[in-house]
Design a protein around this motif. Structure first.
Motif, PDB file in Angstrom:
ATOM      1  N   ALA A 135       0.828  -1.209   0.000  1.00 20.24           N
ATOM      2  CA  ALA A 135       0.000   0.000   0.000  1.00 20.24           C
ATOM      3  C   ALA A 135       0.862   1.260   0.000  1.00 20.24           C
ATOM      4  N   TRP A 136       2.056   1.174  -0.526  1.00 20.70           N
ATOM      5  CA  TRP A 136       3.007   2.272  -0.390  1.00 20.70           C
ATOM      6  C   TRP A 136       2.536   3.563  -1.024  1.00 20.70           C
ATOM      7  N   GLY A 137       1.894   3.486  -2.176  1.00 21.87           N
ATOM      8  CA  GLY A 137       1.420   4.702  -2.823  1.00 21.87           C
ATOM      9  C   GLY A 137       0.452   5.472  -1.948  1.00 21.87           C
ATOM     10  N   ASP A 138      -0.593   4.795  -1.489  1.00 23.17           N
ATOM     11  CA  ASP A 138      -1.594   5.452  -0.645  1.00 23.17           C
ATOM     12  C   ASP A 138      -1.006   5.876   0.696  1.00 23.17           C
ATOM     13  N   CYS A 139      -0.185   5.013   1.284  1.00 21.59           N
ATOM     14  CA  CYS A 139       0.359   5.295   2.613  1.00 21.59           C
ATOM     15  C   CYS A 139       1.244   6.544   2.591  1.00 21.59           C
ATOM     16  N   LEU A 140       2.163   6.614   1.653  1.00 21.89           N
ATOM     17  CA  LEU A 140       3.064   7.761   1.586  1.00 21.89           C
ATOM     18  C   LEU A 140       2.329   9.036   1.189  1.00 21.89           C
ATOM     19  N   GLU A 141       1.303   8.895   0.346  1.00 19.83           N
ATOM     20  CA  GLU A 141       0.510  10.071  -0.024  1.00 19.83           C
ATOM     21  C   GLU A 141      -0.205  10.641   1.190  1.00 19.83           C
ATOM     22  N   MET A 142      -0.752   9.760   2.030  1.00 17.43           N
ATOM     23  CA  MET A 142      -1.435  10.228   3.232  1.00 17.43           C
ATOM     24  C   MET A 142      -0.458  10.874   4.206  1.00 17.43           C
ATOM     25  N   ILE A 143       0.724  10.289   4.334  1.00 20.71           N
ATOM     26  CA  ILE A 143       1.737  10.868   5.220  1.00 20.71           C
ATOM     27  C   ILE A 143       2.151  12.243   4.721  1.00 20.71           C
ATOM     28  N   GLU A 144       2.347  12.359   3.411  1.00 21.60           N
ATOM     29  CA  GLU A 144       2.743  13.647   2.850  1.00 21.60           C
ATOM     30  C   GLU A 144       1.663  14.704   3.066  1.00 21.60           C
ATOM     31  N   ARG A 145       0.418  14.317   2.938  1.00 15.75           N
ATOM     32  CA  ARG A 145      -0.680  15.275   3.044  1.00 15.75           C
ATOM     33  C   ARG A 145      -1.025  15.606   4.494  1.00 15.75           C
ATOM     34  N   ASP A 146      -1.050  14.583   5.355  1.00 15.95           N
ATOM     35  CA  ASP A 146      -1.594  14.753   6.700  1.00 15.95           C
ATOM     36  C   ASP A 146      -0.564  14.743   7.823  1.00 15.95           C
ATOM     37  N   TRP A 147       0.701  14.479   7.501  1.00 15.72           N
ATOM     38  CA  TRP A 147       1.678  14.333   8.577  1.00 15.72           C
ATOM     39  C   TRP A 147       2.968  15.114   8.371  1.00 15.72           C
ATOM     40  N   ARG A 148       3.422  15.205   7.151  1.00 16.48           N
ATOM     41  CA  ARG A 148       4.749  15.772   6.888  1.00 16.48           C
ATOM     42  C   ARG A 148       4.950  17.124   7.570  1.00 16.48           C
ATOM     43  N   SER A 149       3.955  17.986   7.523  1.00 15.24           N
ATOM     44  CA  SER A 149       4.100  19.336   8.061  1.00 15.24           C
ATOM     45  C   SER A 149       4.271  19.362   9.574  1.00 15.24           C
ATOM     46  N   SER A 150       3.999  18.232  10.238  1.00 13.03           N
ATOM     47  CA  SER A 150       4.196  18.184  11.692  1.00 13.03           C
ATOM     48  C   SER A 150       5.668  18.267  12.066  1.00 13.03           C
ATOM     49  N   GLY A 151       6.529  17.812  11.157  1.00  8.31           N
ATOM     50  CA  GLY A 151       7.968  17.801  11.432  1.00  8.31           C
ATOM     51  C   GLY A 151       8.402  16.749  12.418  1.00  8.31           C
ATOM     52  N   LEU A 152       7.497  15.849  12.810  1.00  8.50           N
ATOM     53  CA  LEU A 152       7.811  14.848  13.833  1.00  8.50           C
ATOM     54  C   LEU A 152       8.418  13.569  13.269  1.00  8.50           C
ATOM     55  N   GLY A 153       8.185  13.301  11.986  1.00 10.07           N
ATOM     56  CA  GLY A 153       8.764  12.102  11.373  1.00 10.07           C
ATOM     57  C   GLY A 153       8.262  10.822  12.005  1.00 10.07           C
ATOM     58  N   GLY A 154       9.079   9.782  11.902  1.00  7.62           N
ATOM     59  CA  GLY A 154       8.698   8.493  12.447  1.00  7.62           C
ATOM     60  C   GLY A 154       9.587   7.385  11.928  1.00  7.62           C
ATOM     61  N   ILE A 155       9.079   6.169  11.995  1.00  6.58           N
ATOM     62  CA  ILE A 155       9.810   4.979  11.557  1.00  6.58           C
ATOM     63  C   ILE A 155       8.983   4.239  10.515  1.00  6.58           C
ATOM     64  N   LEU A 156       9.579   3.942   9.374  1.00  8.89           N
ATOM     65  CA  LEU A 156       8.977   3.009   8.422  1.00  8.89           C
ATOM     66  C   LEU A 156       9.465   1.635   8.853  1.00  8.89           C
ATOM     67  N   HIS A 157       8.619   0.946   9.606  1.00  8.67           N
ATOM     68  CA  HIS A 157       9.026  -0.289  10.267  1.00  8.67           C
ATOM     69  C   HIS A 157       8.986  -1.467   9.302  1.00  8.67           C
ATOM     70  N   CYS A 158       9.903  -2.421   9.518  1.00 14.47           N
ATOM     71  CA  CYS A 158       9.997  -3.623   8.694  1.00 14.47           C
ATOM     72  C   CYS A 158       9.866  -3.249   7.221  1.00 14.47           C
ATOM     73  N   PHE A 159      10.766  -2.410   6.760  1.00 13.22           N
ATOM     74  CA  PHE A 159      10.625  -1.811   5.439  1.00 13.22           C
ATOM     75  C   PHE A 159      10.619  -2.876   4.347  1.00 13.22           C
ATOM     76  N   THR A 160       9.636  -2.760   3.429  1.00  2.36           N
ATOM     77  CA  THR A 160       9.512  -3.717   2.328  1.00  2.36           C
ATOM     78  C   THR A 160       9.244  -3.031   0.998  1.00  2.36           C
ATOM     79  N   GLY A 161       9.341  -1.717   0.959  1.00  7.42           N
ATOM     80  CA  GLY A 161       9.050  -0.990  -0.263  1.00  7.42           C
ATOM     81  C   GLY A 161      10.240  -0.931  -1.206  1.00  7.42           C
ATOM     82  N   THR A 162      10.181   0.022  -2.118  1.00  8.83           N
ATOM     83  CA  THR A 162      11.254   0.230  -3.089  1.00  8.83           C
ATOM     84  C   THR A 162      12.212   1.298  -2.576  1.00  8.83           C
ATOM     85  N   LEU A 163      13.319   1.467  -3.281  1.00 12.37           N
ATOM     86  CA  LEU A 163      14.257   2.528  -2.918  1.00 12.37           C
ATOM     87  C   LEU A 163      13.583   3.889  -3.049  1.00 12.37           C
TER      88      LEU A 163
END
Length: 268
Positions: A135-163
């Motif tokens: 679900a990387w497309g939807d997940c990252l889009e939501m993070i960019e829209r609803d979270w990025r501006s917080s500046g808090l970041g986080g962890i992409l756990h058990c990473f399985t996406g692309t570079l």
């Protein structure tokens, strides 16, 4: 070796018979810090990780609703999360996100619960722990829209996406964490990504009791096995496993702003 397991589910029943011994093995193996994830058993046990953090000064906790159980979430659960997030040993919100592989909850419901928690985590000023599968497309889009501006970041756990997925996460202030599947013979693409991302953004985890490393597949995983993740990451980075362990442990402390005593700013 001193190392961090940045993601483990200590409350799961797989550990009921030997939980204390399992934690002792982790300490003997060199696990100096562990982040206990408090979302894996469903929204009726949202505080599941906190007792471990209260009992052990080397363990911290998260709170959150996993996408698998999104369909079970109620207003009472969200209110409970707001209260639990105030606990001084809670240092992150999650794991949460989207899982289109299993689809245990409808995708629109997953997205609604994910978005709700992003707002709660922002209000609590806690970084987030992301679960994302297929679900990387939807997940990252939501993070960019609803979270990025917080500046808090986080962890992409058990990473399985692309570079490219990893780079998008890095641009938004995320750490990239690798679990036991990075050791699997058929997962060369994950090792290639682990080699390509900046060393200072790398974390190690087990996702215990899941994803045991190569050589232990089919068995229960446990935090002591995080040293195998460090060994493989060391191989791909042409560094000793001990150095990878030390660097990723320092990365964890820096990201969560832990002091020399292992205390958070909320505790100080």
């Amino acid at each position: 070796m001193q190392i961090v397991d940045s993601h483990a589910h200590l409350e799961f029943p797989q550990f009921d018979d030997d939980r204390d011994a399992m934690l002792e093995r982790a300490r003997v193996a060199g696990v100096e810090t562990l982040l206990a994830i408090g979302s894996g058993t469903g929204p009726d046990r949202l505080n599941a990780a906190i007792p471990f953090a209260e009992q052990h000064d080397w363990i911290y906790a998260t709170v959150g609703i996993h996408p698998h159980e999104a369909k079970l979430a109620t207003e009472e659960h969200f209110e409970r999360l707001d209260e639990l997030a105030k606990h001084p040993r809670v240092i992150a919100w999650g794991e949460m996100g989207l899982d289109y592989y299993y689809d245990h909850s409808p995708r629109d419901v997953q997205q609604q619960v994910f978005r709700r928690q992003l707002g709660q985590a922002r209000a609590a000023k806690l970084p987030i722990v992301i679960h994302c599968r297929d679900a990387w497309g939807d997940c990252l889009e939501m993070i960019e829209r609803d979270w990025r501006s917080s500046g808090l970041g986080g962890i992409l756990h058990c990473f399985t996406g692309t570079l490219e997925d990893a780079k998008r996460g890095l641009e938004m202030g995320f750490m990239i964490s690798f679990a036991g599947n990075v050791t699997y013979k058929k997962m060369q693409h994950l090792r290639d990504i682990a080699k390509a991302i900046p060393l200072e953004r790398l974390l190690t985890e087990t996702d215990s009791p899941f994803l045991p490393p190569e050589g232990r597949r089919g068995k229960r995983n446990e935090p002591a096995n995080v040293v195998e993740v460090a060994r493989v990451l060391g191989n791909v980075r042409d560094l000793p496993g001990e150095e990878i362990a030390a660097v990723t442990a320092a990365n964890f402390r820096r990201f969560f702003r832990l002091d020399a005593r292992g205390q958070t700013a909320r505790e100080g």
